[in-house]
Design an enzyme around this catalytic site. Structure first.
Site: not given
Length: 500
Positions: A258, A295
């Site tokens: 990620e 994020c």
């Protein structure tokens, strides 16, 4: 008590290379050597069959024991995490609850067989022109896994976080590369897992942790021939470098990374007419939450230019200008944020006026404004600045808004702020947005990722390296499993779940 050592094959071991902690007084951490990484990987491989062969109920007991031991060390974990990261006590206590909740969630999951996607096609001996054999399919653990701790979640995405929990649930031994920004917190979580290994009589190579502040330890891990998959949460540059190493191996392995996302929000006309200021205030809260170190931080808001956009901007600016100072996780993250904001100032007009940060590692929110044509023409504006920096992108009309959506890179999330009168425009945008992100939201803000079966926390590159994978939720276990089909196999030799 923090030892400052690496857990390798059931033993805490040091090294001659020590790194002093900037945040924990008189504490140093042994940096793992190449030989120690090799020993850890070989121990994981040695114990793979023994651990993966443990029954699903026994692995579930083990996961719950880790959660219990995390709670036993809870106060020390919280104190250490506060010193290392600057995060407040309530945040760390809540994150520990999420961490133990994930462990228990995966324990519940593997007590059933649904996650194995079992398939059975019985024999058809009389079928013409050819008979069909008996075929049965299940999923087996992929092998030893390397997990990289994340900077912004010292518990939930680190040593005992979701990647580790799902891999252990799948039957994979785990080697964690501890994050140097919170090495003490990482070690305490590792101590909890080590105690659970002892209590549940699991093999020594089931879980190990190696520390290292540079890229040497991580590179050695992902290139080791005994590692079969990698989980990573971090920067695009660091993740891409490790991804390339994984795929350059003589036997390439999956890298589930990620990497980065700006999580655009599309503020549609009817919704803006009804509540532009409300959306602006909500965006300011989401953008600045945790100093923007999430994020899923919504870094871009797309809207039509005009009075409603002015109202959203004014409300957001007022809220951001009143935001309390927050400490960022590390000096490096702080410096990168400041550098990113300075670069934005050269490309766009800044509309915030928060003043000057007073404390060490403190960075203040920043909001910028640009027209859609310029935003599309400058790819740098699509790159994540990790922190509380937002961009208002103004479109001349809805056609330009749709065209901007087509130009988006892959994202973790995309949001539509809309009312009923916006549904026609939303229906035009939806097929585009579905191609661009792993999670689509309506009338909300993406910060806050629910840990559950229906969550998708991943997206097209560069948000993540595998659009099919999630790092949050029960589907995350699929990363550490591989399908195996059995043809005409005697029942006594079949896995338990395929018998009968």
């Amino acid at each position: 008590m923090i030892l400052g050592q690496n857990l390798i094959d059931g033993k805490w071991v040091g090294s001659d290379n020590l790194r002093a902690s900037d945040d924990l007084e008189r504490q140093s951490f042994a940096q793992a050597t190449a030989a120690q990484v090799d020993e850890a990987c070989r121990a994981a491989r040695r114990d793979f069959r023994a651990y993966s062969g443990k029954s699903r109920p026994k692995r579930a007991v083990f996961l719950r024991a880790i959660a219990e031991q995390m709670d036993v060390l809870g106060d020390e974990i919280t104190r250490t995490g506060m010193l290392e990261t600057g995060l407040p006590e309530a945040r760390l206590v809540g994150e520990r609850g999420r961490t133990t909740g994930q462990l228990r969630m995966f324990a519940d999951l593997i007590e059933g067989t649904g996650y194995l996607d079992i398939r059975k096609d019985g024999a058809l001996p009389d079928r013409t022109p050819l008979p069909r054999p008996d075929l049965r399919l299940t999923h087996k653990a992929i092998g030893p896994v390397a997990i990289f701790g994340a900077s912004n979640f010292p518990l939930a995405f680190s040593t005992a976080g979701g990647d580790t929990a799902s891999a252990l649930a799948a039957g994979c031994p785990v080697i964690v590369k501890g994050h140097s920004a919170h090495a003490g917190t990482a070690e305490l979580a590792a101590q909890a897992i080590a105690k659970a290994i002892e209590l549940c009589d699991m093999p020594a190579g089931t879980f190990q942790i190696v520390q290292g502040s540079g890229r040497e330890v991580g590179s050695a891990l992902v290139q080791h021939p005994e590692i079969r998959a990698v989980g990573f949460t971090g920067s695009l540059a660091g993740g891409r470098a490790l991804y390339d190493l994984c795929h350059a191996r003589p036997h390439p392995i999956p890298f589930y990374g990620e990497l980065g996302s700006v999580n655009p929000m599309f503020c549609l006309p009817a919704a803006m007419d009804a509540r532009a200021a409300e959306i602006g205030v909500g965006w300011a809260a989401s953008l600045s939450m945790g100093a923007g170190q999430f994020c899923t931080n919504p870094g871009v808001a797309v809207m039509l230019s005009g009075p409603d956009a002015d109202a959203l901007e004014a409300a957001c600016v007022t809220a951001l200008n009143q935001t309390a100072e927050q400490k960022m996780l590390t000096d490096g993250i702080h410096d990168a944020y400041e550098q990113g904001v300075r670069a934005f100032r050269d490309l766009m007009s800044e509309v915030t006026s928060c003043g000057t940060a007073a404390g060490k590692r403190v960075a203040l929110p920043a909001l910028f404004k640009v027209n859609a044509e310029e935003w599309i023409a400058n790819p740098e504006l699509q790159h994540e600045v990790f922190g509380a920096a937002g961009i208002i992108v103004l479109c001349d009309d809805t056609d330009q808004m749709v065209g901007l959506a087509e130009e988006l890179e892959g994202q973790l999330t995309l949001t539509l702020h809309m009312d009923d009168a916006d549904h026609e425009l939303a229906s035009t945008l939806m097929p585009i947005l579905e191609e661009k992100a792993g999670r689509l939201l309506a009338n909300g803000f993406p910060t806050g990722v629910e840990v559950c079966s229906a969550m998708m926390h991943g997206g097209p590159y560069p948000a993540s390296t595998d659009v099919r994978a999630t790092s949050v939720g029960t589907l995350g276990i699929a990363r550490w499993l591989r399908p195996v089909s059995y043809q005409n196999m005697p029942g006594a030799l079949l896995p338990n779940e395929l018998q009968g």
